[in-house]
Motif scaffolding. Structure first.
Motif, short mmCIF file in Angstrom:
data_model
loop_
_atom_site.label_atom_id
_atom_site.label_comp_id
_atom_site.label_asym_id
_atom_site.label_seq_id
_atom_site.Cartn_x
_atom_site.Cartn_y
_atom_site.Cartn_z
N LEU A 132 43.47 33.52 45.02
CA LEU A 132 44.54 32.74 45.64
C LEU A 132 44.66 33.05 47.13
CD1 LEU A 132 47.39 33.03 42.97
CD2 LEU A 132 46.01 31.01 43.49
N SER A 133 44.99 32.05 47.87
CA SER A 133 45.27 32.24 49.30
C SER A 133 46.52 33.08 49.45
CB SER A 133 45.47 30.87 49.97
OG SER A 133 46.08 31.01 51.23
N ASP A 134 46.59 33.84 50.55
CA ASP A 134 47.79 34.64 50.78
C ASP A 134 48.99 33.78 51.15
OD1 ASP A 134 47.07 33.85 53.30
OD2 ASP A 134 46.88 35.86 54.14
N ARG A 135 48.77 32.47 51.29
CA ARG A 135 49.88 31.55 51.54
C ARG A 135 50.51 31.02 50.25
NH1 ARG A 135 48.50 26.89 55.43
NH2 ARG A 135 46.52 26.81 54.32
N VAL A 136 49.91 31.38 49.11
CA VAL A 136 50.49 30.97 47.83
C VAL A 136 51.53 32.01 47.44
CG1 VAL A 136 50.03 30.44 45.41
CG2 VAL A 136 48.35 29.82 47.16
N VAL A 137 52.76 31.77 47.88
CA VAL A 137 53.87 32.68 47.62
C VAL A 137 55.05 31.88 47.10
CG1 VAL A 137 53.17 34.36 49.38
CG2 VAL A 137 54.66 32.45 50.02
N VAL A 138 56.04 32.57 46.57
CA VAL A 138 57.23 31.89 46.05
C VAL A 138 57.88 31.05 47.15
CG1 VAL A 138 59.53 32.22 45.08
CG2 VAL A 138 57.64 33.67 44.32
N GLY A 139 58.15 29.80 46.80
CA GLY A 139 58.79 28.88 47.75
C GLY A 139 57.81 28.03 48.51
N ALA A 140 56.52 28.35 48.45
CA ALA A 140 55.52 27.58 49.20
C ALA A 140 55.09 26.34 48.41
CB ALA A 140 54.30 28.45 49.50
N PRO A 141 54.82 25.23 49.09
CA PRO A 141 54.32 24.03 48.40
C PRO A 141 52.80 24.10 48.24
CG PRO A 141 54.75 23.53 50.70
CD PRO A 141 55.15 24.97 50.50
N VAL A 142 52.31 23.68 47.08
CA VAL A 142 50.87 23.69 46.81
C VAL A 142 50.48 22.40 46.10
CG1 VAL A 142 50.72 26.22 46.65
CG2 VAL A 142 51.18 24.87 44.59
N VAL A 205 39.38 23.68 34.60
CA VAL A 205 39.72 24.73 35.56
C VAL A 205 40.83 24.23 36.47
CG1 VAL A 205 38.87 26.17 37.44
CG2 VAL A 205 37.37 25.64 35.51
N VAL A 206 41.84 25.09 36.64
CA VAL A 206 42.97 24.77 37.51
C VAL A 206 42.81 25.50 38.84
CG1 VAL A 206 45.47 24.94 37.83
CG2 VAL A 206 44.52 24.39 35.57
N SER A 207 43.00 24.78 39.91
CA SER A 207 42.98 25.39 41.24
C SER A 207 44.23 24.95 41.99
CB SER A 207 41.74 24.96 42.04
OG SER A 207 40.56 25.44 41.44
N VAL A 208 44.74 25.84 42.85
CA VAL A 208 45.89 25.50 43.66
C VAL A 208 45.51 25.67 45.13
CG1 VAL A 208 47.63 26.07 41.92
CG2 VAL A 208 46.84 27.84 43.50
N VAL A 209 45.96 24.72 45.94
CA VAL A 209 45.62 24.71 47.36
C VAL A 209 46.92 24.62 48.14
CG1 VAL A 209 44.40 23.51 49.20
CG2 VAL A 209 43.46 23.50 46.87
N PRO A 210 47.16 25.56 49.06
CA PRO A 210 48.40 25.50 49.86
C PRO A 210 48.44 24.21 50.68
CG PRO A 210 47.27 27.62 50.15
CD PRO A 210 46.32 26.73 49.43
N VAL A 211 49.62 23.64 50.77
CA VAL A 211 49.80 22.46 51.61
C VAL A 211 49.69 22.89 53.06
CG1 VAL A 211 51.44 20.67 52.32
CG2 VAL A 211 51.21 21.28 49.90
N GLY A 212 49.00 22.11 53.86
CA GLY A 212 48.78 22.46 55.26
C GLY A 212 50.04 22.78 55.99
N GLY A 213 50.03 23.88 56.75
CA GLY A 213 51.18 24.27 57.55
C GLY A 213 52.17 25.15 56.83
N SER A 214 52.03 25.35 55.51
CA SER A 214 52.98 26.19 54.77
C SER A 214 52.63 27.65 54.95
CB SER A 214 52.97 25.82 53.28
OG SER A 214 51.70 26.12 52.72
N ARG A 215 53.68 28.49 54.82
CA ARG A 215 53.51 29.93 54.85
C ARG A 215 54.18 30.54 53.64
NH1 ARG A 215 49.82 32.78 56.64
NH2 ARG A 215 51.17 34.57 56.57
#
Length: 215
Positions: A132-142, A205-215
């Protein structure tokens, strides 16, 4: 012929000190007084603060909101901002829930509170084996992607949910590693819930990608 002595002498007008009843004097005094009052009010207002609630942790849609999840911040607000945030000296935070994401440390907007009927998302658990990207955190859109497997070899990946908010991340207490499974809880809107659950019930297979600009 008129001589110099016979010429009339001009009489210089005498300046009179304005009396206290002179309208010009009264208007001047009034303007000065108003200026002093306006300056005093501005200085006094600039130094005044109001107690406002702020989120002590990330709040997502559906979270119950009470003082345990909040802290009090003394902030300066303009007269047009007093109704935008939840005051700590009021009673607005009673039996309410968050209807949208509020970041940790963010002042609590009145518009972020509501009841269960205003929340049209449901938490869905995803098992993600990719790192997972380090931008995949609680509250972040993916964005949630799904790649079918099995007899449908070569099937194209497709997006199940766009802009799903991460509600919880459970990596088993360890650091994220490539190939390690992580359980991710995301908030799925009701209009795509059936399709999402149906896809997750099949092999893939499930993958999640952070929405651009999210932290």
């Amino acid at each position: 012929m008129t001589t110099t002595a016979e010429r009339p002498t001009a009489v210089a007008p005498r300046l009179r000190r304005p009396g206290w009843r002179d309208p010009r004097l009264l208007v001047g005094i009034l303007l000065v007084a108003l200026s002093v009052l306006a300056g005093s009010w501005a200085v006094s207002s600039a130094g005044e603060t109001v107690p406002v609630y702020a989120a002590s942790r990330v709040l997502t849609a559906g979270d119950s909101v009470d003082v345990d999840q909040l802290r009090v911040e003394d902030v300066r607000l303009g007269a047009d901002q007093l109704d935008l945030y939840v005051r700590a000296d009021g009673d607005e935070v009673v039996d309410t829930i968050a209807i949208r994401t509020v970041g940790a440390g963010e002042l609590l907007p009145s518009s972020a509170l509501g009841d269960a009927g205003a929340v049209d998302v449901r938490p869905v658990a995803l098992t993600v084996t990719d790192a997972l990207s380090d931008r995949v955190v609680v509250g972040a859109p993916v964005d949630v992607w799904f790649v079918p497997e099995g007899d449908e070899g070569g099937a194209e990946p497709r997006v199940l949910v766009e802009g799903a908010v991460v509600d919880a991340v459970d990596d088993g207490g360890g650091a994220f590693v490539v190939g390690g499974a992580t359980t991710l809880h995301v908030l799925v809107p009701g209009d795509v819930l059936d399709e999402t659950l149906a896809a997750l019930a099949t092999d893939g297979v499930v993958s999640v990608v952070p929405v651009g600009g999210s932290r």
